[in-house]
Design a protein around this motif. Structure first.
Motif, PDB file in Angstrom:
ATOM      1  N   SER A  78      22.541   5.776  10.709  1.00 13.66           N
ATOM      2  CA  SER A  78      22.171   4.773   9.711  1.00 13.66           C
ATOM      3  C   SER A  78      22.053   3.389  10.344  1.00 13.66           C
ATOM      4  N   PRO A  79      21.292   2.476   9.701  1.00 12.62           N
ATOM      5  CA  PRO A  79      21.183   1.100  10.196  1.00 12.62           C
ATOM      6  C   PRO A  79      22.539   0.405  10.272  1.00 12.62           C
ATOM      7  N   GLN A  80      23.444   0.720   9.322  1.00 10.76           N
ATOM      8  CA  GLN A  80      24.764   0.107   9.332  1.00 10.76           C
ATOM      9  C   GLN A  80      25.567   0.586  10.544  1.00 10.76           C
ATOM     10  N   ASN A  81      25.473   1.859  10.840  1.00 10.31           N
ATOM     11  CA  ASN A  81      26.230   2.428  11.954  1.00 10.31           C
ATOM     12  C   ASN A  81      25.689   1.969  13.308  1.00 10.31           C
ATOM     13  N   ILE A  82      24.371   1.819  13.403  1.00  8.52           N
ATOM     14  CA  ILE A  82      23.772   1.437  14.688  1.00  8.52           C
ATOM     15  C   ILE A  82      24.222   0.049  15.103  1.00  8.52           C
ATOM     16  N   GLY A 137      30.017   7.763  26.466  1.00  9.23           N
ATOM     17  CA  GLY A 137      30.149   9.174  26.121  1.00  9.23           C
ATOM     18  C   GLY A 137      29.926   9.461  24.646  1.00  9.23           C
ATOM     19  N   ASP A 138      29.968   8.426  23.820  1.00  6.34           N
ATOM     20  CA  ASP A 138      29.701   8.604  22.388  1.00  6.34           C
ATOM     21  C   ASP A 138      28.262   9.064  22.180  1.00  6.34           C
ATOM     22  N   GLN A 139      28.043  10.019  21.292  1.00  6.55           N
ATOM     23  CA  GLN A 139      26.720  10.610  21.105  1.00  6.55           C
ATOM     24  C   GLN A 139      25.670   9.594  20.673  1.00  6.55           C
ATOM     25  N   VAL A 140      26.024   8.734  19.722  1.00 16.94           N
ATOM     26  CA  VAL A 140      25.058   7.736  19.249  1.00 16.94           C
ATOM     27  C   VAL A 140      24.701   6.760  20.364  1.00 16.94           C
ATOM     28  N   SER A 192      16.509  -0.844  13.899  1.00 18.33           N
ATOM     29  CA  SER A 192      16.001   0.214  13.023  1.00 18.33           C
ATOM     30  C   SER A 192      15.365   1.347  13.825  1.00 18.33           C
ATOM     31  N   GLU A 193      14.603   0.991  14.853  1.00 21.25           N
ATOM     32  CA  GLU A 193      13.971   2.007  15.698  1.00 21.25           C
ATOM     33  C   GLU A 193      15.019   2.811  16.462  1.00 21.25           C
ATOM     34  N   LEU A 194      16.046   2.129  16.926  1.00 18.91           N
ATOM     35  CA  LEU A 194      17.113   2.822  17.656  1.00 18.91           C
ATOM     36  C   LEU A 194      17.922   3.713  16.711  1.00 18.91           C
ATOM     37  N   ALA A 195      18.107   3.263  15.485  1.00 17.51           N
ATOM     38  CA  ALA A 195      18.816   4.082  14.499  1.00 17.51           C
ATOM     39  C   ALA A 195      18.049   5.380  14.236  1.00 17.51           C
ATOM     40  N   PHE A 196      16.732   5.277  14.127  1.00 19.18           N
ATOM     41  CA  PHE A 196      15.904   6.461  13.901  1.00 19.18           C
ATOM     42  C   PHE A 196      16.008   7.430  15.075  1.00 19.18           C
TER      43      PHE A 196
END
Length: 225
Positions: free
Chosen positions: A42-46, A13-16, A33-37
């Motif tokens: 951010s790359p750190q959060n992904i 259910g989390d948006q990311v 990186s592609e999924l973060a985009f």
């Protein structure tokens, strides 16, 4: 079991994380990186979100040299994501696919099989011709169906030996009817790609149907696309 279901719903259910799972629905493998985009983070959060999905066995990672590629851990994850989209009210789901809505609704990939209006029409045709028969939550292939698929270059016995669902209905979020999924659905999509009936477009799940494909879809399925 109730706690596990609650944890799973909380996880997806989390948006990311829901954006990650939606992106992976095209069947490709993506780098972090592609999924973060695509998830607009951010790359750190992904990395944190991907680790949670890995721990829940919803995604898997494959290492190629210095890169890591993420994809669904099993086809059932794709079916679950597609099913969740069906819970979106019909009046609201036009916004799901963005500005390229019409091509997406007409013909697209759903993980590793064909979906959209064309995918549903093909499945309806296979049922009407009694090449496949609905049985509980699966499809059985008849003797006539085996001959039909063999004519397309698809060997049913080989597909039945694969370690995955052979043939099953998948509820199409745009048509609200079932299209063909499982090993048989994947084999049909691959065969159409190999024979240039259809072509994948870059950066979208929308599928282009060639003039050859239009002719052969009418010949085999009696549908005009």
């Amino acid at each position: 079991m109730k706690e596990q279901i609650g944890e799973l719903f909380s996880l997806i259910g989390d948006q990311v994380r829901s954006n990650i799972l939606w992106t992976l629905l095209d069947g490709k493998a993506y780098t972090a990186s592609e999924l973060a985009f695509n998830a607009d983070t951010s790359p750190q959060n992904i990395s944190m979100h991907l680790n949670k999905l890995l721990q829940a066995d919803l995604v898997q990672v494959e290492r190629q040299g210095r890169h890591r590629y993420y994809r669904y851990s099993k086809p059932e994850v794709a079916y679950a994501v597609e099913a969740v989209v069906n819970l979106v009210p019909q009046k609201n789901n036009k916004a799901i696919s963005g500005s390229h809505d019409d091509p997406i609704r007409h013909c697209r990939t759903c993980y590793d099989h064909l979906a959209g209006k064309v995918g549903v029409l093909i499945t309806d045709s296979l049922i009407k011709k009694e090449f496949i028969v609905p049985v509980d939550n699966t499809f059985d292939v008849t003797f006539q169906g085996e001959r039909f698929f063999l004519d397309l270059g698809i060997k049913i016995n080989e597909l039945k030996n694969k370690k995955r669902a052979f043939a099953r209905p998948c509820l199409d979020w745009s048509e609200r009817k079932h299209h063909l999924a499982g090993a048989l659905g994947a084999a049909l999509l691959n065969r159409m790609l190999e024979q240039d009936w259809i072509r994948k477009k870059q950066n979208t799940r929308a599928i282009l149907i060639t003039s050859k494909g239009q002719h052969l879809m009418y010949h085999y399925f009696k549908i005009s696309v």
